[in-house]
Design an enzyme around this catalytic site. Structure first.
Site, short mmCIF file in Angstrom:
data_model
loop_
_atom_site.label_atom_id
_atom_site.label_comp_id
_atom_site.label_asym_id
_atom_site.label_seq_id
_atom_site.Cartn_x
_atom_site.Cartn_y
_atom_site.Cartn_z
N ALA A 282 41.46 33.87 45.15
CA ALA A 282 41.05 32.59 46.12
C ALA A 282 41.13 31.85 45.27
O ALA A 282 41.10 31.97 43.56
CB ALA A 282 39.54 33.51 46.78
N GLY B 192 40.71 37.79 46.88
CA GLY B 192 40.95 38.38 48.37
C GLY B 192 41.85 37.96 48.94
O GLY B 192 41.78 37.90 50.34
N GLU C 199 41.28 41.58 49.92
CA GLU C 199 40.02 41.50 51.06
C GLU C 199 40.85 40.99 52.96
O GLU C 199 40.37 41.74 53.93
CB GLU C 199 38.83 40.34 51.28
CG GLU C 199 38.25 41.14 49.72
CD GLU C 199 36.54 39.95 49.48
OE1 GLU C 199 35.87 40.92 49.43
OE2 GLU C 199 37.74 38.97 48.89
N GLU D 19 36.91 40.00 41.37
CA GLU D 19 36.02 38.93 41.20
C GLU D 19 34.97 39.14 39.64
O GLU D 19 34.58 38.90 39.40
CB GLU D 19 35.71 39.23 42.47
CG GLU D 19 35.96 38.34 43.72
CD GLU D 19 36.94 39.83 44.79
OE1 GLU D 19 37.66 39.42 45.70
OE2 GLU D 19 36.89 40.56 43.93
#
Length: 251
Positions: free
Chosen positions: A59, A100, A103, A123
């Protein structure tokens, strides 16, 4: 940034945001909209893929973090939108599938991975937690102990290990990823769409609310399923040509 095409009854959502498909608010909105549009156009399954070197390398933290007013994106709203997609979704992952990007894959129903992919919830290396549901989805797929390990240590994993843990459904050689993932998506698209939608919803309820809630939800879903044309086609085919011979039309 996000491209939607159709291959028969499969909606193909392609991530194409150079250089590495980094996620931000606009990316997420277009991604969700592409899936909504695929269903609206009649797709009976969705394949999520990337045409870049990586599936998604993570991200853009600045884009997802709090703005000048202190407000940040609402991950619960994004995840609710993705999980309300009524048709099966398949992620075809390769290259870097980090943060991300991991995810996005976990929010799909099934994951097909190229064997050389590098996958991880990284993260924690930035002092953050996964922002789009990796923790809880890893609990659902691999159990709490493995979810802690994967998210707390921030390691990169080979898909074969994640397949063993139940996180990834299928690992294939890199040059077979496109064919294998599309084959799976086509198989799902050819299935009884109403019944597959019921399965999606009952699984989500079981994960989020437990077996008892899923039992109760299933009772409420059965009338719609029994009334579907696909049930009539399936039962007729079973008695005339044998099990597994029905051709479903998704209604």
């Amino acid at each position: 940034m996000i491209r939607l095409e159709h291959d028969g009854a499969v909606g193909v959502v392609t991530l194409s945001h150079p250089p590495h498909n980094l996620i931000g608010d606009e990316f997420i909105e277009r991604y969700c909209t592409a899936q909504d549009d695929a269903v609206a156009a009649g797709a009976r399954a969705i394949l999520v893929r990337s045409d870049l070197r990586h599936f998604c390398a993570g991200a853009d933290v600045k884009a997802l973090g709090p703005g000048d007013d202190g407000a940040a994106s609402d991950p619960a709203a994004v995840l609710d939108r993705l999980e309300s997609i009524p048709v099966p979704t398949v992620a075809a992952i390769h290259g870097a599938v980090l943060g991300g990007g991991f995810e996005l894959a976990l929010a799909c129903d099934m994951i097909v991975a190229a064997e050389s992919a590098q996958v991880g919830a990284v993260e924690v290396t930035l002092g953050l937690v996964p922002l789009l549901g990796a923790i809880q989805r890893l609990v659902a797929r691999a159990g709490p102990a493995r979810a802690r390990e994967i998210t707390m240590l921030g390691r990169r994993y080979r898909p074969a290990e994640l397949e063993r843990l139940g996180v990834v459904n299928l690992v294939v050689p890199d040059d077979e990823l496109e064919e294998a993932s599309m084959s799976l998506a086509r198989q799902l698209a050819a299935g009884p769409t109403v019944a597959l939608g019921v399965i999606k919803r009952v699984v989500n309820i079981a994960v989020n609310n437990g077996t008892k809630a899923a039992d109760e939800a299933l009772s409420g879903e059965l009338a719609t399923m029994w009334a579907s044309n696909d049930v009539r086609r399936g039962t007729k085919a079973m008695f005339t040509d044998g099990p597994g011979t029905a051709v479903f039309e998704g209604n």
